[in-house]
Every structure is written in C-alpha cells, then in structure tokens.
Scaffold this motif. Sequence first.
Motif, PDB file in Angstrom:
ATOM      1  N   VAL A  43       0.856  -1.185   0.000  1.00  0.00           N
ATOM      2  CA  VAL A  43       0.000   0.000   0.000  1.00  0.00           C
ATOM      3  C   VAL A  43       0.890   1.232   0.000  1.00  0.00           C
ATOM      4  N   CYS A  44       0.566   2.190  -0.866  1.00  0.00           N
ATOM      5  CA  CYS A  44       1.331   3.432  -0.924  1.00  0.00           C
ATOM      6  C   CYS A  44       0.385   4.626  -0.809  1.00  0.00           C
ATOM      7  N   ASP A  45       0.929   5.769  -0.463  1.00  0.00           N
ATOM      8  CA  ASP A  45       0.128   6.987  -0.317  1.00  0.00           C
ATOM      9  C   ASP A  45      -0.138   7.679  -1.647  1.00  0.00           C
ATOM     10  N   ASP A  46       0.774   7.523  -2.592  1.00  0.00           N
ATOM     11  CA  ASP A  46       0.664   8.232  -3.872  1.00  0.00           C
ATOM     12  C   ASP A  46       0.963   7.251  -5.005  1.00  0.00           C
ATOM     13  N   LEU A  47      -0.091   6.672  -5.563  1.00  0.00           N
ATOM     14  CA  LEU A  47       0.076   5.646  -6.595  1.00  0.00           C
ATOM     15  C   LEU A  47       0.755   6.200  -7.840  1.00  0.00           C
ATOM     16  N   SER A  48       0.405   7.401  -8.222  1.00  0.00           N
ATOM     17  CA  SER A  48       0.974   7.999  -9.429  1.00  0.00           C
ATOM     18  C   SER A  48       2.485   8.185  -9.307  1.00  0.00           C
TER      19      SER A  48
END
Length: 65
Positions: free
Chosen positions: A22-27
């Motif tokens: 899981v990440c905070d900023d997929l882009s």
Amino acid sequence: MSEASKHKAYAQRDGLNHVALVCDDLSSTEDRVPKYFEIYSHADYELGKRFYFHDDDGTEYEMVC
C-alpha cells in the motif's frame, strides 16, 4: 488470452500468490517502478486503484492506493 493468464498472475510461487504493498501516492510510485520493472496491468477495485508488476524472480507485486 487474458492479462492474468498471459502474466501468470494467479500462479503460486512456493505457496505465495503475490505481494501487495500500500502506498500513499500511486501515481508517484508508478512513475518510479518502470525504471526497474515492467508494469503490465492496472485496475480500480472497491478498495482502491492499483497496478501490477513482476520482479526478476517472477514474484508478482500489486501496488495499491
């Protein structure tokens, strides 16, 4: 042939199907991954957007935001 079967997305490796991170900023994460691995699929499920790639050993990774 589906994307999943083309990339063996549902194959298991020593009992492991894939690793989800899981990440905070997929882009931003997606911008960095192609420097190391080829992204082959994107999805937008109820729990969030995601993309997939395999490492050099064939382990599938799912990046979720």
